[in-house]
Design a protein around this motif. Structure first.
Motif, PDB file in Angstrom:
ATOM      1  N   GLY A 167      79.929  52.653  10.102  1.00 29.20           N
ATOM      2  CA  GLY A 167      78.746  53.269  10.678  1.00 29.20           C
ATOM      3  C   GLY A 167      78.060  54.216   9.704  1.00 29.20           C
ATOM      4  O   GLY A 167      76.832  54.296   9.636  1.00 29.20           O
ATOM      5  N   VAL A 168      78.851  54.931   8.930  1.00 30.97           N
ATOM      6  CA  VAL A 168      78.303  55.833   7.915  1.00 30.97           C
ATOM      7  C   VAL A 168      77.535  55.030   6.871  1.00 30.97           C
ATOM      8  O   VAL A 168      76.434  55.400   6.457  1.00 30.97           O
ATOM      9  CB  VAL A 168      79.427  56.672   7.260  1.00 30.97           C
ATOM     10  N   GLU A 169      78.106  53.916   6.446  1.00 25.19           N
ATOM     11  CA  GLU A 169      77.441  53.072   5.451  1.00 25.19           C
ATOM     12  C   GLU A 169      76.127  52.504   5.980  1.00 25.19           C
ATOM     13  O   GLU A 169      75.142  52.437   5.252  1.00 25.19           O
ATOM     14  CB  GLU A 169      78.368  51.946   4.990  1.00 25.19           C
ATOM     15  N   LEU A 170      76.092  52.099   7.245  1.00 23.49           N
ATOM     16  CA  LEU A 170      74.844  51.604   7.839  1.00 23.49           C
ATOM     17  C   LEU A 170      73.791  52.710   7.839  1.00 23.49           C
ATOM     18  O   LEU A 170      72.626  52.462   7.519  1.00 23.49           O
ATOM     19  CB  LEU A 170      75.081  51.105   9.265  1.00 23.49           C
ATOM     20  N   VAL A 225      72.206  52.978   4.419  1.00 18.14           N
ATOM     21  CA  VAL A 225      71.262  51.884   4.155  1.00 18.14           C
ATOM     22  C   VAL A 225      69.929  52.166   4.855  1.00 18.14           C
ATOM     23  O   VAL A 225      68.854  52.041   4.249  1.00 18.14           O
ATOM     24  CB  VAL A 225      71.839  50.530   4.621  1.00 18.14           C
ATOM     25  N   LEU A 226      69.997  52.550   6.128  1.00 13.41           N
ATOM     26  CA  LEU A 226      68.767  52.827   6.882  1.00 13.41           C
ATOM     27  C   LEU A 226      68.026  54.040   6.315  1.00 13.41           C
ATOM     28  O   LEU A 226      66.799  54.039   6.244  1.00 13.41           O
ATOM     29  CB  LEU A 226      69.102  53.031   8.357  1.00 13.41           C
ATOM     30  N   ALA A 227      68.762  55.064   5.900  1.00 15.61           N
ATOM     31  CA  ALA A 227      68.134  56.255   5.332  1.00 15.61           C
ATOM     32  C   ALA A 227      67.411  55.934   4.029  1.00 15.61           C
ATOM     33  O   ALA A 227      66.335  56.478   3.759  1.00 15.61           O
ATOM     34  CB  ALA A 227      69.174  57.344   5.104  1.00 15.61           C
TER      35      ALA A 227
END
Length: 89
Positions: A45-48, A51-53
């Protein structure tokens, strides 16, 4: 996209406001994980989020430099980015 989210735009960002902001998100993250039976601090979830940021940061940069229109996001995110950019003018 298509996930519930909360946003706050602050006119003043001091130590007290940052403390409140951190407390709100920490509490929300922990409680939601507990209710849903999920690990709130899951690395995927942190990695997603990273990516979105990066996508949001690239859009903000393009809009500030060349006046590019906000595109490629759902309507909620697009509206938030447009409000953020308008507030900074």
């Amino acid at each position: 996209g298509n996930r519930p989210s909360s946003f706050m735009l602050m006119t003043k960002l001091d130590a007290f406001a940052i403390g409140q902001l951190l407390a709100i998100y920490e509490h929300r993250t922990a409680v939601q994980g507990f209710i849903w039976g999920l690990n709130s601090f899951d690395q995927w979830g942190v990695e997603l989020g990273k990516v979105l940021a990066k996508q949001v940061r690239a859009q903000l940069s393009a809009s500030r430099k060349s006046g590019a229109h906000v595109q490629g996001f759902n309507s909620s995110t697009s509206s938030l980015l447009e409000a953020y950019l308008a507030h900074g003018k």
